[in-house]
Write an enzyme that holds these catalytic residues in place. Sequence first.
Site, PDB file in Angstrom:
ATOM      1  CB  SER A 127      21.253 -31.007  65.545  1.00 56.17           C
ATOM      2  OG  SER A 127      20.445 -32.053  66.028  1.00 56.17           O
ATOM      3  CE  LYS A 162      20.550 -33.450  60.658  1.00 54.89           C
ATOM      4  NZ  LYS A 162      21.644 -32.735  59.977  1.00 54.89           N
TER       5      LYS A 162
END
Length: 234
Positions: free
Chosen positions: A124, A142
């Site tokens: 992420s 993300k």
Amino acid sequence: METKNYFIVGASSGIGLELARTLHAEGHQVFGTYFTKEHADLPAGIHYQQLDVRSETLDFSFLPERLDGIVYCPGAISLKPFARISPAQFKDDFDLQVLGAIKCIQGNVARLKAGSTPSILLFSSIAASQGLNFHTQVSVSKAALEGLTKSLAAELAPSIRVNCIAPSLTDTPLAQNLLNSDQKKEANGLRHPMKRVGTVADMAAYAAFLLSEKASWVTGQIIGIDGGLSTLRI
């Protein structure tokens, strides 16, 4: 130490390449992908295959019947004002970062279930949890990966662990526009409590740990490897 089979999507540069080298040096079999054929200097000993994760169907026949880990590394850093990002650009980014991960995981769950203490690792960004100017395109994809991590970890437990690393700015080819001078690198480093930007070695070391049996009780976690930026104010 048991030799394991790891599949790294996006293993031709940056964090993916460093992780591939790390796992190979530990004696594991690494199967990595690249997107373009310009990577003629890929390291020996790693099994490479061209793969475009945005294709409708993906051929994973180059992989062994057993996998002990899948790592999904493809990403993009496009920093623009929200008004200048078209819906099509949001969709393209989502296709690369989220749907690509979903296709790679769905296509290999059976191989993971045949593995030894298998795990999935996603990447992420600090932008998914921190409101940062010009990061809407990054944060949308993300944040979706973080949601996928938690839901999938619950669904696949206890047989397959799923975790996610959320880096801050890391010195990779993707980030070169932000770090292409000593002045930029120093200024960005000073924003972090540890007073430097991240390195691929920082990320690969922790990724290798999360894939290993040393992390066998860790799943469903979003782990900030970010020099303290997400939690500290000094």
